[in-house]
Each structure stands twice: as C-alpha cells, then as structure tokens.
Design a protein around this motif. Structure first.
Motif, short mmCIF file in Angstrom:
data_model
loop_
_atom_site.label_atom_id
_atom_site.label_comp_id
_atom_site.label_asym_id
_atom_site.label_seq_id
_atom_site.Cartn_x
_atom_site.Cartn_y
_atom_site.Cartn_z
N LEU A 141 6.01 -69.48 -6.94
CA LEU A 141 7.28 -69.31 -6.23
C LEU A 141 8.45 -69.87 -7.04
CD1 LEU A 141 6.29 -70.20 -2.54
CD2 LEU A 141 6.89 -67.94 -3.43
N SER A 142 8.22 -70.99 -7.71
CA SER A 142 9.29 -71.61 -8.49
C SER A 142 9.78 -70.69 -9.60
CB SER A 142 8.84 -72.95 -9.07
OG SER A 142 7.86 -72.77 -10.08
N GLU A 143 8.87 -69.85 -10.12
CA GLU A 143 9.25 -68.89 -11.16
C GLU A 143 10.23 -67.85 -10.62
OE1 GLU A 143 5.63 -67.22 -12.63
OE2 GLU A 143 4.77 -69.18 -13.17
N TYR A 144 10.23 -67.66 -9.30
CA TYR A 144 11.13 -66.71 -8.65
C TYR A 144 12.28 -67.43 -7.93
CZ TYR A 144 7.91 -62.92 -9.67
OH TYR A 144 7.12 -61.98 -10.32
N HIS A 145 12.46 -68.72 -8.25
CA HIS A 145 13.52 -69.55 -7.66
C HIS A 145 13.33 -69.73 -6.15
CE1 HIS A 145 16.52 -68.67 -11.19
NE2 HIS A 145 15.27 -68.82 -11.60
N LEU A 146 12.08 -69.77 -5.71
CA LEU A 146 11.75 -69.95 -4.30
C LEU A 146 10.88 -71.19 -4.15
CD1 LEU A 146 10.78 -66.24 -3.54
CD2 LEU A 146 12.92 -67.35 -2.84
N GLN A 147 10.79 -71.71 -2.92
CA GLN A 147 9.92 -72.86 -2.69
C GLN A 147 9.35 -72.84 -1.27
OE1 GLN A 147 12.40 -76.28 -3.38
NE2 GLN A 147 13.55 -76.04 -1.48
N LEU A 148 8.19 -73.49 -1.13
CA LEU A 148 7.55 -73.58 0.17
C LEU A 148 8.32 -74.53 1.08
CD1 LEU A 148 3.71 -73.74 -0.57
CD2 LEU A 148 5.03 -71.81 0.30
N ASN A 149 8.20 -74.29 2.36
CA ASN A 149 8.82 -75.14 3.37
C ASN A 149 7.83 -76.23 3.77
OD1 ASN A 149 10.04 -76.28 5.62
ND2 ASN A 149 10.70 -74.30 6.47
N SER A 150 8.01 -77.42 3.25
CA SER A 150 7.05 -78.51 3.50
C SER A 150 7.00 -78.88 4.98
CB SER A 150 7.40 -79.74 2.66
OG SER A 150 8.71 -80.19 2.96
N ASN A 151 8.12 -78.69 5.69
CA ASN A 151 8.16 -79.03 7.12
C ASN A 151 7.33 -78.09 7.98
OD1 ASN A 151 9.93 -81.22 6.74
ND2 ASN A 151 11.72 -79.87 6.81
N LYS A 152 7.02 -76.92 7.42
CA LYS A 152 6.25 -75.94 8.18
C LYS A 152 4.87 -75.68 7.56
CE LYS A 152 9.99 -73.39 10.43
NZ LYS A 152 10.57 -72.05 10.68
N THR A 153 4.41 -76.62 6.76
CA THR A 153 3.08 -76.50 6.15
C THR A 153 2.12 -77.40 6.91
OG1 THR A 153 4.05 -76.05 3.98
CG2 THR A 153 1.75 -76.77 4.03
N SER A 154 1.04 -76.81 7.42
CA SER A 154 0.10 -77.59 8.24
C SER A 154 -1.35 -77.15 7.99
CB SER A 154 0.43 -77.42 9.73
OG SER A 154 0.30 -76.07 10.14
N PHE A 155 -2.27 -78.11 8.12
CA PHE A 155 -3.71 -77.86 8.03
C PHE A 155 -4.30 -77.92 9.44
CE2 PHE A 155 -2.93 -78.83 3.69
CZ PHE A 155 -4.01 -78.39 2.94
N SER A 156 -5.28 -77.10 9.72
CA SER A 156 -5.96 -77.17 11.02
C SER A 156 -7.42 -76.77 10.86
CB SER A 156 -5.29 -76.25 12.03
OG SER A 156 -6.00 -76.26 13.26
N SER A 157 -8.30 -77.48 11.59
CA SER A 157 -9.71 -77.10 11.63
C SER A 157 -10.01 -76.27 12.87
CB SER A 157 -10.59 -78.36 11.62
OG SER A 157 -10.29 -79.19 12.73
#
Length: 521
Positions: free
Chosen positions: A282-298
């Motif tokens: 994503l960084s190569e396309y000048h984009l980034q993940l939203n850390s506030n909306k990143t979640s793990f779930s079992s």
C-alpha cells in the motif's frame, strides 16, 4: 436477481450502464431531482463533437485544470461531530467525456483484460467490481445485495476452514488516492513514468481527466459514483496482484470489498505477516492501513457480521403493527433504537431497520400519548449521531408532522430541528431532506445550493466550465425562448412536474429513499 459484472459487458453496454443517473451519483436525493435529462443532452453534444473531431483533449484538460469547483461537492457529516465525508456530483461534461473515452472499444478491451488478470489471484476474492442487474434494479440495491452474498455469507462459510479473522481497511481511501497510481496500476510503474502524455496511455488519460475535475490536484478521486468506484478497483486490483504473489505459499484466504479486507488464517503469526506485506505494498501506492479499524478475532461467525448488526439480531427488534398494542410501545421502540445508536453510532443496520419498519409506521394513528413532538425529539437525537439515516429520518418526521394541524407549528418544529443540527458542521445533505418535508407548508431559509435551486432562487453555479465549453453547452442544451430561466443549465435537473405532485404529498413515500423500492411518480 441476475447480475453481471461491469467487466463482462461489452463497451456499448458498459457505456449505457455508466451513463445511468444512479451511476452518475449513488446517494439518495428526493425524486424531483433528475439528472437523466442533463446527462442525455451532454451526451448528445459530446457524440457530435467527438464524431467531428472537434474536441482537443489537451485543451479541454488544460482549461478545466485552471478553474476551481468543476464538480459540485456535498459534505456529509459522519459522526455528528467533526468527521465528515465529501461526496461529489461530477461535472457532467467531464463525466460523460471520461465515460466515452474509457468505453472506446480498444480502451474497454484493455481494461477488461486487466481485470481478468486481477481476477486470477488465488488467495484473494474481490467482490466489489460494480455489478449490473439485468432487471434494471437500482444500482445501490444491486451493490448491497452483492456485498451480502459475497462477503457476509462467504465469511461464515470460511469459518469451516480457518480459526482467525483479521478485519482492516485503507485509511481515508478515496481522498488519499494518488491519481498517477491509476497509470501505475494499468501499465506498471516503470513504464508509466516514461509515458507522460494523455495520448500515450489510457492510465494517463484517466489521471488527467480526474485532475481536470479537481483543479489539477493529484491527490484524491471523486466519491459517490459507480464510475469512480470502478476506477478505484483498477488500483486495488493491481495491489491484489502484488499481495497474492507475496502470500501464495501462505495458509490464508482474503475477501476484499473495495478497501475493506477480511483476512482468514489458522495462525495469528500468519495474519501478522500478511498485514506487514499489505502495508508495504500500500505504501508504494501512497496508501496506508487504518490501524484504528484493524482487529483480530477467533470468533469468525460473530465477526462475519458488523458488530452493530450482530447486536441487533440478538435483540430481535423487528416490529409490526400487531406488536403495537399501545401508543407507549411505539415510544419504547424508538428509545431502544436510540440506545442502540449511542452504542453503535452511524451503523448501517439502524438505517436498515428504520427503512423496513417505515411502511408499517406510516399507517400508525397516534392518539393522545405519546405526543408526536416527543418522538420527533428522540428521532432528531438519533439522526444527529447517525447521518446515514437522514432520508429515512425525514420520512418519519413527515409522518409525525401530520398529527400537528397548524402549519405554523410545523414550521417551528422544522426550525428547531435545523437549529439543533446547526451545532454540527456540514449539514447540506440534511437540508435537502428537511426541505422535502416542508414542501407542503413552504418553510424556507435553506442555504444548500440544491435547496435554493428547488425554490428557483438565484445561486452560484453548481459546476464551473471553461468559457468556450460553457458556450457550447448553453447553445445546444437550452431551448430557444428560455432566456429568462435562472441558472439555465442547473434548472434542467429539477423535474418541476414531479415537484408539484410531491408538494401535495405530506408524507414521504418509502420509494423515495429506500433502494429496495422503486419510485414511480
């Protein structure tokens, strides 16, 4: 419902699809707004200009880049506070021109071949390519049903194979898109940097036409249109290809719907690796993940639904007229929605439930208790924190106002609602729907340009055009003998006959706002 991906249409069918009004913009406006006539007239002008080689693309793009506000912008509040989203009604001339250039046979064939390449990703399933319904259902309805089928239900199925689900999305996606990256995605970054002219590549042409809508800016693409959803998929498809290559030996499956990712793994460490790789690409396309909306779930089953929707399902808030044995039951029902809206602000399921219940609600007869103003107050608080519900909120208010006989009292209530909302920024979209309520008792004082247009007030133009193009449009679009019409071009988007009919309807019909209904005047 039989749906076809836009990439499975030939160039002529794709052009017809993209020139539909609900492809031009995909948010709800009252039905007296009608852009079809304007689009058809612009289309006719451009067909003639292109046929006779009278359009010099370089000059068109250069002239538009010099002017601001080519597109009309509406700011929609997202959370009742200071977060907002900008949606745009594209400049009709540039929009139709972009559609025509994209759907020229050679260009369309190239795009289709690229999407076939994107579709070969074994680890990633993309479910957000715009789809066409052969039965001509509303575009928004078609896209929603496509999401439910391919994301929500597929997520549940994948719980048989995987133990963990990671959810994430791209931060501020549409406003962050670097327009040059469209060319990178279509032609490769190295090649794209060597071929700079608009006639050298389709990617450069799309890039330049989007820049011409935004005063030459290279950051961000318009939001609120099927066409730009499709263009965003070009970038996301190229990202899919790179990601798929990097994770081809991983035990992972990814469902992607536009910039939302659902990553299924059996080991948390695998999920961490995938996120790291995705972040790098994503960084190569000048984009980034939203850390506030990143979640793990079992708990994949539960996480397959939006949290607010899952909570609503468990509460079983479905309600029919038979359930309303006393007026107070209605009050309790809206208090339950209010409580839910505080816990899950601006969640889509509040819109869904309120839309579904409206057909029953509009047949209700309130006797003495509760006072309709009490319910209006509760609904206003719900709407402040849930801007998604503005159209259905307006519908409920229109019904409740019928229990108030004095028009002056109705105007006072509308003024109180406007004053309540004036404390938050960007309420132009709300004004459009408040005006729809007040058509029958003539409450004025709306500042949104589209509202002034309905009232035939003088406004600044919705769209700006270079002088030469404006002259061509006005010469060919405006009928003779209409010189006295205010805002000539913009006036074409108001269906005055439909407006007069709707003025007589005090209660908003669900077909005016519900994408799962069809409006017939």
């Amino acid at each position: 419902m039989q749906t076809i991906k836009i990439t499975n249409l030939d160039n002529i069918k794709a052009r017809e699809f993209l020139l539909r009004e609900d492809s031009f913009f995909n948010f709800e406006l009252p039905p007296y707004f009608n852009f079809s006539n304007l689009i058809k007239k612009i289309q006719k002008i451009l067909e003639e200009e292109l046929k006779n080689n009278r359009i010099k693309l370089e000059k068109v793009i250069r002239d538009f880049k010099k002017i601001d506000n080519s597109n009309y912008k509406i700011f929609i509040n997202k959370d009742g506070r200071y977060s907002w989203r900008q949606i745009e009604i594209p400049n009709p001339y540039l929009y139709v021109l972009l559609v025509y250039k994209i759907t020229e046979k050679q260009n369309w064939d190239f795009l289709v071949s690229k999407f076939k390449e994107f579709g070969k990703c074994e680890k990633i399933i993309c479910s957000s390519i715009p789809v066409f319904d052969e039965n001509n259902s509303k575009n928004k309805k078609t896209q929603i049903l496509n999401w439910l089928k391919n994301i929500e239900k597929e997520s549940i199925k994948l719980s048989l194979e995987y133990d963990y689900l990671i959810e994430t999305d791209i931060s501020n996606f549409y406003p962050s898109i670097y327009t040059h990256s469209i060319s990178w995605a279509l032609h490769g970054k190295e090649i794209a940097k060597k071929i700079r002219g608009i006639n050298d590549s389709l990617g450069n042409l799309i890039d330049a036409l989007i820049q011409s809508m935004r005063c030459g800016e290279t950051r961000g693409i318009p939001q609120g249109s099927i066409l730009f959803d499709f263009i965003s998929e070009i970038i996301l498809g190229a990202i899919d290809l790179k990601l798929n290559e990097e994770i081809k030996n991983f035990d992972v499956k990814i469902l992607r719907y536009r910039d939302d990712y659902r990553i299924f793994v059996n080991e948390q460490s695998t999920g961490e690796k995938v996120l790291k790789i995705l972040t790098k690409i994503l960084s190569e396309y000048h984009l980034q993940l939203n850390s506030n909306k990143t979640s793990f779930s079992s708990d994949i089953i539960k996480s397959s639904f939006k949290e607010a929707k899952f909570s609503w399902i468990l509460k079983d808030f479905n309600l029919t007229l038979k359930d309303l044995k006393r007026d107070n039951d209605l009050l309790k029902y809206f208090l339950r929605i209010y409580e839910h809206s505080i816990q899950f602000p601006n969640s889509g399921n509040i819109l869904t439930v309120m839309s579904s219940f409206y057909s029953n609600f509009k047949r209700i007869k309130i006797k003495e208790d509760p006072d309709p103003e009490i319910i209006i107050s509760i609904l206003t608080e719900i709407a402040i924190n849930n801007p998604k519900i503005y159209p259905v909120f307006a519908a409920y208010i229109s019904k409740l106002l019928t229990f108030i006989k004095d028009d002056n009292n109705k105007k006072e209530i509308i003024k109180k609602i406007k004053k309540k909302f004036s404390k938050i920024p960007n309420i132009g979209y709300l004004e459009i729907w408040l005006q729809r309520i007040s058509l029958s008792f003539k409450e004025d004082g709306y500042t949104e340009k589209l509202c002034k247009l309905v009232n035939n007030e003088e406004i600044d133009k919705l769209w700006n055009f270079p002088e030469n193009i404006k002259n061509i449009i006005l010469k060919n679009v405006i009928s003779k003998g209409k010189k006295d019409i205010k805002n000539k071009l913009e006036n074409l988007i108001i269906d005055r006959k439909k407006l007069e009919k709707i003025k007589k309807k005090k209660i908003i019909d669900e077909r005016e706002f519900n994408v799962f209904k069809s409006y017939v005047s």
